[in-house]
Design an enzyme around this catalytic site. Structure first.
Site, PDB file in Angstrom:
ATOM      1  N   ASP A   1       1.937   3.963  -3.462  1.00 45.55           N
ATOM      2  CA  ASP A   1       1.647   5.397  -3.432  1.00 45.55           C
ATOM      3  C   ASP A   1       2.932   6.194  -3.654  1.00 45.55           C
ATOM      4  O   ASP A   1       2.926   7.232  -4.331  1.00 45.55           O
ATOM      5  CB  ASP A   1       1.015   5.788  -2.095  1.00 45.55           C
ATOM      6  CG  ASP A   1      -0.478   5.498  -2.058  1.00 45.55           C
ATOM      7  OD1 ASP A   1      -0.967   4.823  -2.980  1.00 45.55           O
ATOM      8  OD2 ASP A   1      -1.158   5.933  -1.112  1.00 45.55           O
TER       9      ASP A   1
ATOM     10  N   ASP B   1       0.831  -1.195   0.000  1.00 46.99           N
ATOM     11  CA  ASP B   1       0.000   0.000   0.000  1.00 46.99           C
ATOM     12  C   ASP B   1       0.871   1.253   0.000  1.00 46.99           C
ATOM     13  O   ASP B   1       0.674   2.186  -0.793  1.00 46.99           O
ATOM     14  CB  ASP B   1      -0.907  -0.028   1.231  1.00 46.99           C
ATOM     15  CG  ASP B   1      -2.015   1.016   1.169  1.00 46.99           C
ATOM     16  OD1 ASP B   1      -2.120   1.743   0.160  1.00 46.99           O
ATOM     17  OD2 ASP B   1      -2.773   1.120   2.151  1.00 46.99           O
TER      18      ASP B   1
END
Length: 376
Positions: free
Chosen positions: A251, A247
């Site tokens: 990003d 995750d």
């Protein structure tokens, strides 16, 4: 053949970007002679407001019967109370879990047309073409959570767990992906500290050595990987890692592409669609961006690229996916860009970018014969 596609616009900018992605898919259907059947359903905050729960039974039913799922985004300040019994994110996490969508593929291939949008030097971005495969249904996000009173305060606990089977299945997808690319797999963990990471490294090493001897495997600690993604990203081919690390790292990788608004993702599982391909959930990696919702300034490219992944992975329509990606490149080259990637000060709206992709897609050259069956 008829394909059923569940559309979950969600919250914030989700409805705006999914509208453009659906327009592109409708154009693909018209141009290539397919039958796409779209079914809209609620998820996240919109579902909480309408039904009281973030993943209504009707939505789960629509998704369970679909060949693929297209999602916008979930969440927003209206539902941000940490003490709330129901939260928008529960809808997305619950859907991943119920459909066993355990492998999240996030391709990162910066377009030369957007090199000026990235804060990194152009030479760092040269030859960058990687895929992060993130385990999606285990780890901290799905572990036991509790809070208890202690002297002078509280103690909060989040439990990270992984099983051998959970690691094996996502590593197999990552290694298979590497086998179709440059043949290099980087496994990211924190094995010098965490027991789950030590199991992750052990299982990954065994699976790759026994089942994928042609794939080159390396192990990299997550903090080192975070640095390398910015300093030497071209060294990576396929990266496989656990839920939380994936995750965060993806990003960060948005910096390579110039904007988080242009990155797509595909969440795949073991269940087969009616096309005998994995059912998948496809979504841009950006959030709901409530500050710009309703203003027609959100970048729809991540959602449209997610639609291309949907065509490729769940419907087996490779030529159609290629056509969408070509149309996106043509739109960018024409200078039709939202504000996050605009370079000349003239920003286009969400709908204008979507219309540009549709226009270029309408003029794409279609192969005379596209045969995808067995022997005639």
């Amino acid at each position: 053949m008829r394909y059923r596609i569940a559309v979950l616009p969600g919250d914030g900018i989700g409805p705006e970007v999914t509208t453009e992605a659906v327009n592109v898919l409708r154009t693909v259907a018209d141009r290539f002679g397919h039958d796409f059947e779209f079914h809209d359903a609620l998820i996240g905050g919109a579902a909480i407001d309408a039904t009281g729960v973030p993943l209504p039974p009707a939505t789960l039913y629509a998704c369970s019967g679909a060949d693929a799922i297209l999602l916008g985004a979930v969440g927003g300040p209206k539902w941000d109370d940490p003490a709330a019994r129901v939260r928008p994110e529960q809808g997305l996490l619950g859907l991943r879990k119920r459909l066993e969508l355990f492998a999240n593929l996030r391709p990162v291939k910066p377009s030369p047309l957007l090199s000026n949008a990235s804060p990194l030097k152009p030479e760092i971005l040269q030859d960058v073409d990687l895929v992060v495969v993130r385990e999606l249904t285990g780890g901290l996000y799905f572990g036991e959570q509790r809070r208890e009173a202690i002297t002078n305060g509280e103690r909060a606990t989040d439990t990270c767990t992984y099983t051998t089977g959970e690691i094996e299945r996502v590593v197999r997808i990552a290694a298979t992906t590497a086998r179709t690319r440059r043949g290099k797999l980087t496994s990211v963990d924190k094995a010098n500290v965490l027991e789950t990471s030590r199991l992750w490294r052990q299982v990954t090493t065994r699976v790759v050595s026994e089942e994928f001897p042609d794939v080159e495997l390396e192990h990299v600690l997550v903090d080192a990987c975070a640095m390398m993604l910015i300093t030497e990203p071209s060294r990576f081919d396929v990266v496989v890692t656990e839920n939380l690390f994936g995750d965060i790292l993806t990003d960060e990788a948005a910096v390579l592409a110039g904007s988080i608004g242009v990155l797509p993702s595909a969440s795949l599982g073991s269940r087969q669609s009616s096309a005998l391909l994995p059912i998948g959930l496809y979504e841009p990696i950006h959030g709901s961006a409530p500050a710009i919702a309703g203003r027609q300034v959100a970048n729809p490219i991540g959602a449209i690229l997610s639609a291309a992944l949907l065509l490729r992975h769940s419907l087996g329509l490779e030529a159609e996916a290629d056509a969408v990606e070509t149309a996106i490149s043509a739109t960018l080259e024409e200078g039709i860009r939202t504000a996050d990637i605009a370079t000349n000060g003239a920003a286009a709206s969400t709908a204008q970018v979507g219309a540009g992709v549709v226009r270029h897609l309408q003029s794409v050259r279609i192969p005379v014969t596209v045969w995808r069956g067995g022997p005639a």
